[in-house]
Enzyme design. Structure first.
Site, PDB file in Angstrom:
ATOM      1  N   ASP A 180      12.427   4.214  -9.988  1.00 41.83           N
ATOM      2  CA  ASP A 180      12.166   3.725  -8.628  1.00 41.83           C
ATOM      3  C   ASP A 180      12.747   2.324  -8.466  1.00 41.83           C
ATOM      4  O   ASP A 180      12.106   1.431  -7.915  1.00 41.83           O
ATOM      5  CB  ASP A 180      10.655   3.747  -8.355  1.00 41.83           C
ATOM      6  CG  ASP A 180      10.318   3.710  -6.862  1.00 41.83           C
ATOM      7  OD1 ASP A 180      11.233   3.940  -6.037  1.00 41.83           O
ATOM      8  OD2 ASP A 180       9.156   3.434  -6.530  1.00 41.83           O
ATOM      9  N   GLU A 202       0.849  -1.179   0.000  1.00 41.50           N
ATOM     10  CA  GLU A 202       0.000   0.000   0.000  1.00 41.50           C
ATOM     11  C   GLU A 202       0.886   1.230   0.000  1.00 41.50           C
ATOM     12  O   GLU A 202       1.713   1.411   0.882  1.00 41.50           O
ATOM     13  CB  GLU A 202      -0.910  -0.005   1.234  1.00 41.50           C
ATOM     14  CG  GLU A 202      -1.801   1.214   1.297  1.00 41.50           C
ATOM     15  CD  GLU A 202      -2.998   1.025   2.223  1.00 41.50           C
ATOM     16  OE1 GLU A 202      -2.957   0.094   3.047  1.00 41.50           O
ATOM     17  OE2 GLU A 202      -3.943   1.805   2.110  1.00 41.50           O
ATOM     18  N   GLY A 203       0.752   2.030  -1.044  1.00 38.98           N
ATOM     19  CA  GLY A 203       1.519   3.269  -1.117  1.00 38.98           C
ATOM     20  C   GLY A 203       0.568   4.445  -1.200  1.00 38.98           C
ATOM     21  O   GLY A 203      -0.644   4.287  -1.072  1.00 38.98           O
TER      22      GLY A 203
HETATM   23  P1  ADP Z   1       3.504  -0.043  -4.763  1.00 40.02           P
HETATM   24  O1  ADP Z   1       4.969  -0.047  -4.408  1.00 40.02           O
HETATM   25  O2  ADP Z   1       3.094   1.152  -5.535  1.00 40.02           O
HETATM   26  O3  ADP Z   1       2.635  -0.317  -3.579  1.00 40.02           O
HETATM   27  P2  ADP Z   1       4.122  -2.395  -6.396  1.00 40.02           P
HETATM   28  O4  ADP Z   1       3.763  -2.495  -7.832  1.00 40.02           O
HETATM   29  O5  ADP Z   1       5.549  -2.202  -6.063  1.00 40.02           O
HETATM   30  O6  ADP Z   1       3.203  -1.252  -5.765  1.00 40.02           O
HETATM   31  O7  ADP Z   1       3.586  -3.690  -5.660  1.00 40.02           O
HETATM   32  C1  ADP Z   1       3.610  -3.812  -4.244  1.00 40.02           C
HETATM   33  C2  ADP Z   1       4.099  -5.172  -3.837  1.00 40.02           C
HETATM   34  O8  ADP Z   1       3.252  -6.192  -4.376  1.00 40.02           O
HETATM   35  C3  ADP Z   1       5.488  -5.513  -4.360  1.00 40.02           C
HETATM   36  O9  ADP Z   1       6.507  -5.033  -3.535  1.00 40.02           O
HETATM   37  C4  ADP Z   1       5.442  -7.032  -4.406  1.00 40.02           C
HETATM   38  O10 ADP Z   1       5.691  -7.564  -3.119  1.00 40.02           O
HETATM   39  C5  ADP Z   1       3.998  -7.320  -4.772  1.00 40.02           C
HETATM   40  N1  ADP Z   1       3.824  -7.521  -6.236  1.00 40.02           N
HETATM   41  C6  ADP Z   1       3.585  -6.578  -7.175  1.00 40.02           C
HETATM   42  N2  ADP Z   1       3.478  -7.105  -8.409  1.00 40.02           N
HETATM   43  C7  ADP Z   1       3.629  -8.439  -8.269  1.00 40.02           C
HETATM   44  C8  ADP Z   1       3.603  -9.570  -9.172  1.00 40.02           C
HETATM   45  N3  ADP Z   1       3.387  -9.422 -10.485  1.00 40.02           N
HETATM   46  N4  ADP Z   1       3.788 -10.805  -8.649  1.00 40.02           N
HETATM   47  C9  ADP Z   1       3.985 -10.975  -7.319  1.00 40.02           C
HETATM   48  N5  ADP Z   1       4.021  -9.969  -6.432  1.00 40.02           N
HETATM   49  C10 ADP Z   1       3.852  -8.707  -6.872  1.00 40.02           C
HETATM   50 MG    MG Z   2       6.723  -0.702  -5.218  1.00 41.75          MG
END
Ligand code: ADP
Ligand code: MG
Length: 352
Positions: free
Chosen positions: A167, A30-31
């Site tokens: 990032d 969650e961001g």
């Molecule tokens: P944000 O950093 O904006 O919250 P992310 O795209 O980095 O979003 O996703 C958050 C987390 O979700 C990642 O750090 C990872 O742990 C998990 N995640 C995201 N995409 C995938 C994927 N395709 N397969 C498995 N885990 C994922």
């Molecule tokens: Mg991320």
């Protein structure tokens, strides 16, 4: 035209989804700009079950969909497998962007790096174990080398497509259990310079722990964002002038450093390092001079690892972490660095 038709046909045969198709599972992240869930598909005729990831994003989701569509067509193996993105309008005013990927695996590089087992936990996951090296610093070096090779390969794919990620950090690198390689995720802060998408730097999106000193991707002398057709004509020149890809190289250098030095893997360790490096004028050689004489055994082990094979790893590291962007190596040049020459290196054999 061919490209357009191909993209259209490919799009036609890909599954499309809507809100009610998803059954929400565990929250993965969650961001400020969205929430990420592991999801499965509701049982429905015509829909195959699957292990997916769903991001519900704010207005920046539109850019992230664009980036993922582009990656899908140009350098699919660099990033997590993107399936579909759409504007979900039914709940909130203005709606949210929903993005769907295949679930690549449980662990990010951050999770793996924070384990006591690192880097041996990664060796277990990558195909083709290292046979000829006993456990110890040389073997650890080989595993780290493999990770670096895969990271730079993925990054080179993005950069060759004209995308700067902005990032790059261990939390945004996922181990894909399907391909047994590391892939890049989270294109929410990425910029596509060739068509001017997300051209204006959103510096507030940048993670200060991994950001290169220039912060802004394009220099402040760059004229304001041109419209798309102009940008297409101009941006290769701008790319040459400003070398925005070197921002990601700096972040990747920091990840290399964290892999070599366990004490830099924690937040506080990395922040302390950044402070020290800044005090040394972003000169890594100067930093080494100041810390090595009174280094802990752990820190010394890191230098020992980087000094293997005539210090070739240290040489690569210092070509990535430099104050001036134009003095940093590119992803492509880094892959051609003698550091990756060693016979039997896993990195390339594992890639498709
Ligand atoms: P944000 O950093 O904006 O919250 P992310 O795209 O980095 O979003 O996703 C958050 C987390 O979700 C990642 O750090 C990872 O742990 C998990 N995640 C995201 N995409 C995938 C994927 N395709 N397969 C498995 N885990 C994922
Ligand atoms: Mg991320």
């Amino acid at each position: 035209w061919d490209m357009f038709v191909l993209a259209f046909v490919e799009r036609l045969f890909r599954p499309t989804f809507k809100k009610d198709d998803f059954v929400l599972g565990k929250k993965l992240g969650e961001g400020a700009f969205g929430v990420v869930y592991r999801v499965s598909l509701a049982e429905k005729p015509g829909l195959k079950e699957g292990d997916l990831v769903l991001k519900k994003a704010t207005e920046y989701g539109a850019v992230e969909i664009w980036m993922n569509e582009r990656v899908r067509r140009a350098c699919a193996s660099s990033c997590a497998d993107f399936m579909y993105g759409f504007l979900e309008n039914s709940s909130k005013k203005g709606g949210e962007y929903w993005l769907v990927w295949r679930f690549e695996g449980e662990a990010t590089l951050q999770d793996l790096m924070l384990s006591k087992e690192f880097p041996y936990n990664v060796e277990k996951m990558i195909l083709g174990k290292i046979q000829d090296e006993p456990k110890g610093i040389a073997r650890e070096n080989r595993i780290i080398q493999t990770i670096m090779g895969q990271l730079l390969f993925a990054l080179d794919g993005l950069h060759s497509t004209g995308i700067v990620h902005r990032d790059i950090k261990p939390q945004n690198i996922i181990f894909s259990e399907g391909s047994c390689t590391f892939k890049i995720i989270d294109l929410g802060a990425a910029a596509d310079l060739r068509v001017g998408i997300n051209y204006i730097p959103k510096e507030f999106l940048l993670d200060p722990r991994y950001a290169a000193p220039e912060q802004y991707i394009m220099s402040t002398q760059t004229p304001s964002a041109p419209s798309a057709p102009v940008a297409t004509a101009l941006s290769p020149v701008l790319w040459q002038l400003n070398l925005p890809d070197r921002f990601d190289i700096y972040s990747t250098g920091l990840i290399y450093l964290q892999m070599a030095f366990p004490s830099l893997r924690t937040d506080s360790g990395l922040i302390q390092f950044n402070r020290q490096l800044k005090r040394c004028g972003y000169d890594l050689i100067e930093w080494r001079k100041t810390v090595e004489p009174r280094a802990s055994t752990e820190l010394r082990k890191g230098f020992e690892l980087l000094d293997l094979d005539g210090g070739i790893g240290w040489e690569l590291l210092t070509s990535m972490i430099r104050y001036k962007a134009r003095k940093r190596t590119s992803a492509k040049a880094a892959l051609a660095h003698p550091y990756f020459d060693k016979e039997g290196l896993l990195a390339l054999s594992v890639m498709q």
